[in-house]
Structure formats: structure tokens, C-alpha cells
Design a protein around this motif. Structure first.
Motif, PDB file in Angstrom:
ATOM      1  N   PRO A 189      -7.033   5.633   0.185  1.00 44.84           N
ATOM      2  CA  PRO A 189      -7.034   7.084  -0.038  1.00 44.84           C
ATOM      3  C   PRO A 189      -5.656   7.699   0.160  1.00 44.84           C
ATOM      4  O   PRO A 189      -4.856   7.217   0.966  1.00 44.84           O
ATOM      5  CB  PRO A 189      -8.025   7.588   1.020  1.00 44.84           C
ATOM      6  CG  PRO A 189      -7.998   6.555   2.093  1.00 44.84           C
ATOM      7  CD  PRO A 189      -7.782   5.243   1.393  1.00 44.84           C
ATOM      8  N   GLN A 226     -11.360   1.665 -12.527  1.00 40.65           N
ATOM      9  CA  GLN A 226     -12.189   2.387 -11.580  1.00 40.65           C
ATOM     10  C   GLN A 226     -12.617   1.474 -10.435  1.00 40.65           C
ATOM     11  O   GLN A 226     -12.625   0.243 -10.566  1.00 40.65           O
ATOM     12  CB  GLN A 226     -13.436   2.934 -12.281  1.00 40.65           C
ATOM     13  CG  GLN A 226     -13.129   3.910 -13.404  1.00 40.65           C
ATOM     14  CD  GLN A 226     -12.476   5.173 -12.905  1.00 40.65           C
ATOM     15  OE1 GLN A 226     -13.043   5.908 -12.098  1.00 40.65           O
ATOM     16  NE2 GLN A 226     -11.266   5.447 -13.382  1.00 40.65           N
ATOM     17  N   LYS A 227     -12.959   2.069  -9.332  1.00 41.68           N
ATOM     18  CA  LYS A 227     -13.484   1.294  -8.212  1.00 41.68           C
ATOM     19  C   LYS A 227     -14.802   0.642  -8.635  1.00 41.68           C
ATOM     20  O   LYS A 227     -15.729   1.322  -9.073  1.00 41.68           O
ATOM     21  CB  LYS A 227     -13.719   2.223  -7.018  1.00 41.68           C
ATOM     22  CG  LYS A 227     -14.386   1.552  -5.832  1.00 41.68           C
ATOM     23  CD  LYS A 227     -14.684   2.573  -4.735  1.00 41.68           C
ATOM     24  CE  LYS A 227     -15.490   1.948  -3.606  1.00 41.68           C
ATOM     25  NZ  LYS A 227     -15.815   2.947  -2.557  1.00 41.68           N
ATOM     26  N   SER A 245       0.817  -1.213   0.000  1.00 41.39           N
ATOM     27  CA  SER A 245       0.000   0.000   0.000  1.00 41.39           C
ATOM     28  C   SER A 245       0.852   1.265   0.000  1.00 41.39           C
ATOM     29  O   SER A 245       0.489   2.268  -0.623  1.00 41.39           O
ATOM     30  CB  SER A 245      -0.924   0.003   1.221  1.00 41.39           C
ATOM     31  OG  SER A 245      -0.170  -0.045   2.425  1.00 41.39           O
ATOM     32  N   ASP A 254      -6.644  -7.762  -4.222  1.00 43.74           N
ATOM     33  CA  ASP A 254      -6.983  -6.781  -5.249  1.00 43.74           C
ATOM     34  C   ASP A 254      -6.300  -7.149  -6.565  1.00 43.74           C
ATOM     35  O   ASP A 254      -6.944  -7.488  -7.555  1.00 43.74           O
ATOM     36  CB  ASP A 254      -6.553  -5.395  -4.768  1.00 43.74           C
ATOM     37  CG  ASP A 254      -6.876  -4.279  -5.747  1.00 43.74           C
ATOM     38  OD1 ASP A 254      -6.664  -4.472  -6.956  1.00 43.74           O
ATOM     39  OD2 ASP A 254      -7.322  -3.206  -5.308  1.00 43.74           O
ATOM     40  N   TYR A 272     -11.267  -5.530  -4.335  1.00 44.30           N
ATOM     41  CA  TYR A 272     -10.718  -4.191  -4.556  1.00 44.30           C
ATOM     42  C   TYR A 272     -10.344  -3.596  -3.206  1.00 44.30           C
ATOM     43  O   TYR A 272     -11.067  -3.761  -2.220  1.00 44.30           O
ATOM     44  CB  TYR A 272     -11.746  -3.290  -5.243  1.00 44.30           C
ATOM     45  CG  TYR A 272     -11.203  -1.924  -5.613  1.00 44.30           C
ATOM     46  CD1 TYR A 272     -10.462  -1.750  -6.774  1.00 44.30           C
ATOM     47  CD2 TYR A 272     -11.417  -0.815  -4.798  1.00 44.30           C
ATOM     48  CE1 TYR A 272      -9.959  -0.503  -7.123  1.00 44.30           C
ATOM     49  CE2 TYR A 272     -10.914   0.428  -5.134  1.00 44.30           C
ATOM     50  CZ  TYR A 272     -10.185   0.588  -6.298  1.00 44.30           C
ATOM     51  OH  TYR A 272      -9.672   1.811  -6.633  1.00 44.30           O
ATOM     52  N   GLU A 319      -4.666   2.064 -12.205  1.00 41.48           N
ATOM     53  CA  GLU A 319      -5.654   3.069 -11.840  1.00 41.48           C
ATOM     54  C   GLU A 319      -5.359   4.436 -12.433  1.00 41.48           C
ATOM     55  O   GLU A 319      -6.284   5.235 -12.632  1.00 41.48           O
ATOM     56  CB  GLU A 319      -5.772   3.146 -10.315  1.00 41.48           C
ATOM     57  CG  GLU A 319      -6.357   1.882  -9.701  1.00 41.48           C
ATOM     58  CD  GLU A 319      -6.445   1.928  -8.193  1.00 41.48           C
ATOM     59  OE1 GLU A 319      -6.134   2.991  -7.608  1.00 41.48           O
ATOM     60  OE2 GLU A 319      -6.822   0.905  -7.595  1.00 41.48           O
ATOM     61  N   LYS A 367      -1.032  -1.873  -9.143  1.00 39.23           N
ATOM     62  CA  LYS A 367      -2.311  -1.244  -8.801  1.00 39.23           C
ATOM     63  C   LYS A 367      -2.304   0.227  -9.189  1.00 39.23           C
ATOM     64  O   LYS A 367      -3.277   0.749  -9.756  1.00 39.23           O
ATOM     65  CB  LYS A 367      -2.597  -1.397  -7.307  1.00 39.23           C
ATOM     66  CG  LYS A 367      -3.910  -0.750  -6.848  1.00 39.23           C
ATOM     67  CD  LYS A 367      -4.206  -1.084  -5.385  1.00 39.23           C
ATOM     68  CE  LYS A 367      -5.354  -0.258  -4.824  1.00 39.23           C
ATOM     69  NZ  LYS A 367      -6.645  -0.564  -5.493  1.00 39.23           N
ATOM     70  N   THR A 379     -16.891  -5.962   3.560  1.00 36.93           N
ATOM     71  CA  THR A 379     -15.825  -4.975   3.705  1.00 36.93           C
ATOM     72  C   THR A 379     -15.199  -5.022   5.089  1.00 36.93           C
ATOM     73  O   THR A 379     -15.825  -5.447   6.055  1.00 36.93           O
ATOM     74  CB  THR A 379     -16.351  -3.554   3.462  1.00 36.93           C
ATOM     75  OG1 THR A 379     -17.272  -3.202   4.503  1.00 36.93           O
ATOM     76  CG2 THR A 379     -17.053  -3.446   2.116  1.00 36.93           C
ATOM     77  N   GLU A 410      -9.514  -0.015  -1.498  1.00 38.13           N
ATOM     78  CA  GLU A 410      -9.543   1.443  -1.638  1.00 38.13           C
ATOM     79  C   GLU A 410      -8.529   2.041  -0.670  1.00 38.13           C
ATOM     80  O   GLU A 410      -8.612   1.833   0.543  1.00 38.13           O
ATOM     81  CB  GLU A 410     -10.939   1.964  -1.337  1.00 38.13           C
ATOM     82  CG  GLU A 410     -11.110   3.445  -1.604  1.00 38.13           C
ATOM     83  CD  GLU A 410     -12.530   3.914  -1.393  1.00 38.13           C
ATOM     84  OE1 GLU A 410     -12.886   4.982  -1.908  1.00 38.13           O
ATOM     85  OE2 GLU A 410     -13.297   3.210  -0.688  1.00 38.13           O
ATOM     86  N   GLY A 414      -7.601   2.406   4.790  1.00 32.48           N
ATOM     87  CA  GLY A 414      -8.083   1.796   3.565  1.00 32.48           C
ATOM     88  C   GLY A 414      -9.300   0.929   3.824  1.00 32.48           C
ATOM     89  O   GLY A 414      -9.658   0.636   4.970  1.00 32.48           O
ATOM     90  N   THR A 415      -9.929   0.501   2.758  1.00 31.70           N
ATOM     91  CA  THR A 415     -11.098  -0.374   2.849  1.00 31.70           C
ATOM     92  C   THR A 415     -10.946  -1.521   1.863  1.00 31.70           C
ATOM     93  O   THR A 415     -10.753  -1.286   0.657  1.00 31.70           O
ATOM     94  CB  THR A 415     -12.398   0.379   2.522  1.00 31.70           C
ATOM     95  OG1 THR A 415     -12.522   1.508   3.395  1.00 31.70           O
ATOM     96  CG2 THR A 415     -13.604  -0.523   2.711  1.00 31.70           C
TER      97      THR A 415
END
Length: 516
Positions: free
Chosen positions: A508, A421-422, A306, A492, A504, A349, A345, A430, A506, A437-438
Motif C-alpha cells: 500500500p 490486478q491483485k 518495495s 511476485d 503477489y 500495475e 511491478k 500470507t 501487496e 505489505g502482505t
């Protein structure tokens, strides 16, 4: 390291009982006039910028009246000094100087301990003083457990030929200065000059305090928002990158912008290193091929995927770079497939629109290169630019030459593609991760997956299959959020290439979208 301005450092000195001149920082000529009126006598006005030789740059001026002080400040505020635009000045009483000294405590890498230094000569750098007045300088290694004792401080001052009451007063000040460094975990705390006034008072006329960047989070009172030592204020993108590192101490992420306001075709390359010495060698290889370096980045010390992902996103946000070059030491003990997944990743993206050459030398490098180069053959048109992966036996110079050849032969598309895209999950399962993150697993898609690759490739092995054949945690949600999910991104990236596409993550990057 986090370097404090003079006015900030003097606040810390005062809190430990070290005398500082009467005055304070000001941001406008009117405020300068007000401070000078409060002082009620001759003042000195000094720019607040991390540069040496301020006097020679016109950054130190004396004034007899408040109006003169305001006039001097008007010529200083807004001036460009190095990489600084001066936004503050220090307004202080003009001291009647009898004698100048130097006092400092510095954490020595060689001694692996703090070293207290004192000189009976002040006003210039300690290195210059040591050369010109070797007998005026004394130093002592300080025991970190016991700190600087009074008798040690007195011996230090005595070695420079100072005796009597002045020796006692100076020794007491050295003990207080060590207290400043110890309390705020400074890598360096220096007073230069330390002034003896004609009234017999010891006053810190100027100071330099630098706080250890890894200790900055413990000292919220300092108001540090960027714990790096630069010769200029940080850029907005550097602040965004530092916030990533500040909130995640797994491995290292160091980002410094080196070129701004460049255009496409100028040969500017985004640089992504891993390991200090290897990164320097790799940067030289890129420069030797005629490129300029947009930035310096180091993600090393076993960073999670990450962190590498966020670093890559930030590198690609700088502007119209012509290529992306990644290379480090080549002998890293960390498993390189983590870095590969983070890069993949990010490249998916964005999407990546420039050629990339990545040297992933170290443990599991074969797997890492395989993961990286899958983007070249993946259907869907997300990656239109070529990506090449190399291993430790491929030299940085060879890799830089490959990047040069790819850039020369590559024709970018007329329009930027949207990139991955997400996905919108129909039946989302989740959980949160340690960096905010998620992880999103769409059980409507996961139920159709034949490979169950997310469970097989999950590095911390915290996923299992439920009765419907869908991945779920085999630990509590709270444990995952506290760090049991190491953000390896296998659920992911591997799901994207080998699964049904239901996974996936996420991640941020606060402030990045607004910046872009």
C-alpha cells in the motif's frame, strides 16, 4: 531538513529559558485583534512563511492599536509569497531596541561538528555580516560530547569586543541556544536579531530553526508531518511520498515536485534518479534534449525493491507525463536487480503508458536490465509502451536521446488499459512485511508450478517448500514482519514471468489512490 516557522522555533527557545516577545501566532484578523489587545501596546505583525526579506515584501508591519493590527493582518493573510499562501501571522509586542546581535549554532559538514557563531552586529544574514564586519563575528567548534561550556561562550562573546555583565548574559544565552539545537537535533538554530532592549533585556526578536529530517521521528512534540526544507508548503503528493520515507529508512527516497498543472505533449518527463551527483548529471542530460522535469526523485543507498516500486507509482501519479527516465551514478554498489523488480511491478500495475528509458548501472546490472526488459515481450498486453534498459557504460546523454526518439515514434493507445490486478487467491498463504505489505502465495496455483522460482530467487532465502511443493516461510511470521522479509519482490515479479503466477506482494501507498 524540517524547517520550523518562527512561532514554532520561538516556542522551543522559550522552553530553554530564552526570552521571546510577548505575543503568539494568529490565523484571522479577529484573532490578531484579540492578541494585540492582550499585549496592550504597539505591536508588530509578521507573516509566517519561509522566505527572506519579509519586510521588503510587505510581510512585516507595525500597528499602534488592535484595529490597526487586524487591518494589517487582513492584507497579509492569504497573500502569495514565493510558493506560500500565508495562513498565519505572528503578533508580538514592539520591542524598544538598544542593540542587535546574531547568535547561531549550525552543524558544519566541513567540521563534522556543531559550530557556534556570534556577532555583535545583527539584523542581516551572517554571511553579509562576515563580509562587511569581519571583526564583529566569532565562531567556535563545539565538542559534541561535552557541549558548549560557559567559558567557551564567554570567550566567543569577548572576541567581538563585548565585556562585563553583557558578556556574561550573552554567553548564558548562547549556552541555552546550544541546548535548543542539541535537544531537538537541529541542523541550524539561529536568532537574528537577538535584541538588547532599552531596559537591558536580551530577547529573541526572530529565529530560524531547522531540524534534521532523520531525527524528526524522535520529536513528535514538534508536529512535523514533512521533514524536508522547501521554500513553499509541500504538495499533497510530496506528503504522500514523505510518508513512505518516514516509515522506511532502508535506503533513500527523496521526492520533490518541480512542475505542476502540465498537459500531455508539453515534453514533461518523470525523473527517477539514484545517487545525488549522478542524478544531477542525468537531469541535465534530459533537459539538454529539450524536456522539462516533472519531479526530482532519488532512490539510492541500497533501497529495497518495495521502495523503488512505491517511488515509481508516485512518479506516475503526477499527471500526463510524456516519458519516464531513470538514471543515477552508474557505479552504484547496490544490486540493481532490486530496483529493476520494483520498477517492473509498478509498470505492470499502472500500467505504464509512456516510453521509459532506465539506466541501471552498478552491481548485477546485466541481470537488472534483463529483468526490466522482459516487460516488452510479456504476453497479456499489460505493457504497451516501450521500455529500454541500459548499463553504466551507456552515458546519460545517450539514454536521454533514446527517450526522445521513443517518445517521438510512440503512439499511445486511445484508452488506458487496466493493468495487472491483485489476484484472488483460492488457498492463500500470507505473511506481513515490515512496511505493512502482505505477501500472498496462492497454494492452489503454487502446487502446479514447475519452476519454484520464488524459492530459488528469494534474496534472504526465507522460503522453502512444504510437503505439497508449495512455498512457505522457514522462519516465524513475526520475524518476516520485523524485517527478515526484505521485500525483494522476487516472489511476485519472478513468479509472474517464470512461475505459475501464484505469488503477489501487496504494497500500500497510503493516500495515493485518494489523491489520484
Amino acid at each position: 531538513m524540517a524547517r520550523l516557522h518562527e512561532y514554532q522555533g520561538k516556542t522551543l527557545l522559550a522552553q530553554k529559558g530564552i526570552s521571546i516577545p510577548h505575543g503568539r501566532a494568529a490565523s484571522t484578523p479577529d484573532e490578531v485583534r484579540e492578541v494585540a489587545a492582550e499585549i496592550g501596546g504597539p505591536v508588530v505583525v509578521k507573516i509566517q512563511a519561509w522566505v527572506t526579506g519579509r519586510a521588503g515584501l510587505g510581510g512585516i508591519r507595525f500597528a499602534e492599536t488592535p484595529d490597526e493590527a487586524a487591518q494589517a493582518a487582513a492584507g497579509m493573510l492569504g497573500m502569495r509569497v514565493g510558493g506560500f499562501t500565508v495562513g498565519k501571522v505572528m503578533v508580538e509586542e514592539k520591542l524598544p531596541i538598544e542593540q542587535e546581535f546574531y547568535a547561531g549554532v549550525i552543524v558544519s559538514d566541513r567540521e563534522r561538528a556543531p559550530v557556534m557563531m556570534f556577532s555583535s552586529v545583527g539584523g542581516t544574514g551572517i554571511e553579509e555580516i562576515s563580509r562587511e564586519h569581519p571583526g564583529a563575528v566569532a565562531s567556535a567548534v563545539v565538542d559534541i560530547e561535552h557541549g558548549l561550556r560557559d567559558y567557551q561562550a564567554r570567550n566567543l562573546v569577548r572576541c567581538t569586543g563585548i565585556h562585563g555583565r553583557l558578556q556574561r548574559d550573552l554567553a548564558g544565552l548562547l549556552v541555552k541556544l546550544y541546548g535548543v539545537a542539541r535537544t531537538w537535533e537541529a541542523r541550524a538554530a539561529e536568532i537574528n536579531p537577538l535584541v538588547l532592549t532599552t531596559e537591558g533585556k536580551l530577547v529573541a526578536a526572530d529565529c530560524r530553526v531547522t531540524v534534521d529530517d532523520y531525527a524528526a521521528f524522535r520529536h513528535k512534540d514538534l508536529g512535523l508531518t514533512f521533514a524536508r526544507e522547501l521554500d513553499r508548503p509541500p504538495t499533497e503528493l510530496e506528503r504522500i511520498a514523505y510518508a513512505v520515507e518516514e516509515g522506511d529508512y532502508r535506503g533513500t527516497f527523496y521526492f520533490i515536485q518541480m512542475v505542476e498543472d502540465f498537459q500531455k505533449g508539453e515534453g514533461v518527463v518523470g525523473f527517477h534518479g539514484a545517487g545525488g551527483g549522478g542524478s544531477m548529471m542525468s537531469m541535465d542530460a534530459v533537459i539538454n534534449e529539450g524536456f522539462r522535469i516533472a519531479n526530482f526523485v532519488d532512490t539510492s543507498g541500497n533501497p529495497p525493491a518495495s521502495k523503488v516500486y512505491r517511488a515509481a507509482r508516485i512518479i506516475l501519479s503526477q499527471g500526463p507525463i510524456d516519458g519516464y527516465f531513470g538514471s543515477g551514478s552508474g557505479v552504484a554498489s547496490q544490486e540493481q536487480f532490486h530496483s529493476a523488480r520494483g520498477l517492473v511491478k509498478a509498470f505492470l500495475e499502472e500500467p505504464l503508458m509512456v516510453p521509459a528509458v532506465i539506466r541501471l548501472g552498478g552491481n548485477a546490472e546485466d541481470k537488472a536490465v534483463e529483468i526490466l526488459e522482459r516487460v516488452n515481450s510479456q504476453d497479456g498486453g499489460h505493457i504497451l509502451a516501450p521500455v529500454e534498459g541500459y548499463k553504466k557504460n551507456d552515458s546519460p546523454q545517450f539514454c536521454a536521446q533514446r527517450l526522445k526518439a521513443l517518445i517521438k515514434s510512440y503512439t499511445p493507445p486511445a484508452e488506458k488499459h487496466q493493468g495487472r490486478q491483485k489476484p484472488v487467491a483460492q488457498r492463500p498463504y500470507t505473511f506481513k512485511t515490515v512496511t505493512g505489505g502482505t505477501v500472498i502465495l496462492d497454494h492452489a496455483v503454487c502446487a502446479t508450478c514447475q519452476s519454484k522460482v520464488c524459492v530459488r530467487e528469494c534474496v534472504p532465502q526465507i522460503l522453502t517448500l512444504d510437503e505439497d511443493g508449495c512455498p512457505v516461510l522457514n522462519i516465524a511470521l513475526e520475524e518476516a514482519e520485523k524485517g527478515r522479509c526484505i521485500e525483494c519482490l522476487a516472489c511476485d515479479v519472478e513468479c509472474y514471468f517464470q512461475g505459475a503466477g501464484g505469488g503477489y506482494v501487496e504494497l500500500p501507498v497510503p493516500g495515493l489512490e485518494e489523491y489520484r
